[in-house]
Design a protein around this motif. Structure first.
Motif, PDB file in Angstrom:
ATOM      1  N   GLU A  11       0.822  -1.202   0.000  1.00 18.78           N
ATOM      2  CA  GLU A  11       0.000   0.000   0.000  1.00 18.78           C
ATOM      3  C   GLU A  11       0.863   1.263   0.000  1.00 18.78           C
ATOM      4  O   GLU A  11       0.545   2.256  -0.650  1.00 18.78           O
ATOM      5  CB  GLU A  11      -0.913   0.024   1.238  1.00 18.78           C
ATOM      6  N   GLU A  42      -8.388  -1.714   0.219  1.00 20.15           N
ATOM      7  CA  GLU A  42      -8.768  -0.313   0.394  1.00 20.15           C
ATOM      8  C   GLU A  42      -7.841   0.608  -0.391  1.00 20.15           C
ATOM      9  O   GLU A  42      -8.294   1.602  -0.987  1.00 20.15           O
ATOM     10  CB  GLU A  42      -8.742   0.056   1.881  1.00 20.15           C
ATOM     11  N   ALA A  45      -8.837   0.717  -3.860  1.00 17.28           N
ATOM     12  CA  ALA A  45     -10.101   1.442  -3.990  1.00 17.28           C
ATOM     13  C   ALA A  45      -9.914   2.957  -3.988  1.00 17.28           C
ATOM     14  O   ALA A  45     -10.635   3.665  -4.703  1.00 17.28           O
ATOM     15  CB  ALA A  45     -11.043   1.038  -2.854  1.00 17.28           C
ATOM     16  N   VAL A  46      -8.958   3.473  -3.214  1.00 20.91           N
ATOM     17  CA  VAL A  46      -8.909   4.926  -2.996  1.00 20.91           C
ATOM     18  C   VAL A  46      -7.657   5.602  -3.541  1.00 20.91           C
ATOM     19  O   VAL A  46      -7.641   6.839  -3.653  1.00 20.91           O
ATOM     20  CB  VAL A  46      -9.045   5.250  -1.488  1.00 20.91           C
ATOM     21  N   THR A  47      -6.606   4.860  -3.880  1.00 20.73           N
ATOM     22  CA  THR A  47      -5.369   5.504  -4.329  1.00 20.73           C
ATOM     23  C   THR A  47      -5.521   6.016  -5.753  1.00 20.73           C
ATOM     24  O   THR A  47      -5.901   5.249  -6.646  1.00 20.73           O
ATOM     25  CB  THR A  47      -4.182   4.528  -4.269  1.00 20.73           C
ATOM     26  N   ALA A  88     -15.653  -3.251  -1.570  1.00 19.52           N
ATOM     27  CA  ALA A  88     -14.827  -2.043  -1.576  1.00 19.52           C
ATOM     28  C   ALA A  88     -14.675  -1.451  -2.969  1.00 19.52           C
ATOM     29  O   ALA A  88     -14.571  -0.234  -3.126  1.00 19.52           O
ATOM     30  CB  ALA A  88     -13.448  -2.354  -1.000  1.00 19.52           C
ATOM     31  N   VAL A  89     -14.649  -2.322  -3.989  1.00 16.93           N
ATOM     32  CA  VAL A  89     -14.414  -1.896  -5.372  1.00 16.93           C
ATOM     33  C   VAL A  89     -15.479  -2.564  -6.251  1.00 16.93           C
ATOM     34  O   VAL A  89     -15.211  -3.568  -6.916  1.00 16.93           O
ATOM     35  CB  VAL A  89     -13.003  -2.283  -5.854  1.00 16.93           C
TER      36      VAL A  89
END
Length: 234
Positions: A11, A42, A45-47, A88-89
């Motif tokens: 991550e 996660e 999903a958000v980066t 999440a995705v």
């Protein structure tokens, strides 16, 4: 396993790469299912610039076969992981590879594999026949199958996989996707890895190789998609 010796995780690397000027498209490949952490899901999903894609080489779905492969899991555990990813995705593209005919594999094991593939709703599945590789543990196992049986099982599983991945593609009709343009004909969507199928764009001006465009899936052919980005000409 990146970062275990540094006290950080993959991550962290994703976040650093996403901050590099000019980086617009990051794809993770060949993630071991047993190593997938909620924090990595996660991060995908958000980066920024990380595409919604998970390449998970499950290799099989029968617990006994995976144990002989010295791997963790079974179909139920893998379906639970897929549920976590999709929570999440939701639009994630997910592919896997499976090996058919591993020493000791039974007809019931093959049934477990096809049952999993039928339930997993995967976008791409690579199906490969088992073969001995010098120096591997598998080559020393008992229960080797005849080559003809291995190839027959592989053909059956591959045919089934083609059916379920085509159905998954068709179910995506109407979705909005991001596409990396690789040629005048199209390229690949964020959910498609290098060998997962192609995305075709209608001929039109204003696109160049390396551009990233957004469009809607209008039709599918197997695992290939037709996407309208609003720039096509008739």
């Amino acid at each position: 396993s990146y970062g275990k010796d540094l006290g950080v995780g993959l991550e962290t690397l994703l976040g650093e790469l996403a901050g590099v000027e000019g980086v617009e498209w990051l794809r993770l490949s060949y993630l071991q299912p047993a190593e997938i952490r909620p924090s990595l899901i996660e991060a995908v999903a958000v980066t920024p610039h990380v595409v919604p894609y998970f390449d998970l080489p499950f290799q099989h779905a029968s617990g006994p076969v995976l144990k002989r492969m010295r791997r963790y899991g079974d179909g139920a555990a893998f379906l639970a992981l897929l549920a976590q990813i999709r929570a999440a995705v939701p639009a994630a593209g997910i592919r896997t590879n499976v090996i058919v005919g591993f020493p000791g594999e039974t007809a019931a094991d093959v049934d477990a594999l096809t049952e999993f593939l039928g339930a997993a709703d995967l976008d791409a599945v690579g199906v490969f026949p088992y073969s001995d590789e010098e120096g591997t543990a598998g080559a020393r196992l008992d229960g080797h199958l005849d080559e003809a049986e291995i190839l027959a099982r592989t053909a059956d599983v591959a045919q089934f996989a083609d059916t379920v991945t085509a159905a998954r593609a068709a179910a995506r009709t109407g979705e909005t996707v991001t596409v990396l343009v690789e040629s005048a004909a199209g390229g690949r969507a964020a959910q498609q890895g290098p060998e997962d199928g192609r995305t075709y764009l209608p001929p039109g001006p204003g696109r160049g190789v390396g551009d990233i465009v957004v469009g809607r899936i209008t039709a599918t052919d197997g695992v290939d998609w037709q996407v309208d980005d609003g720039r096509g000409t008739t």
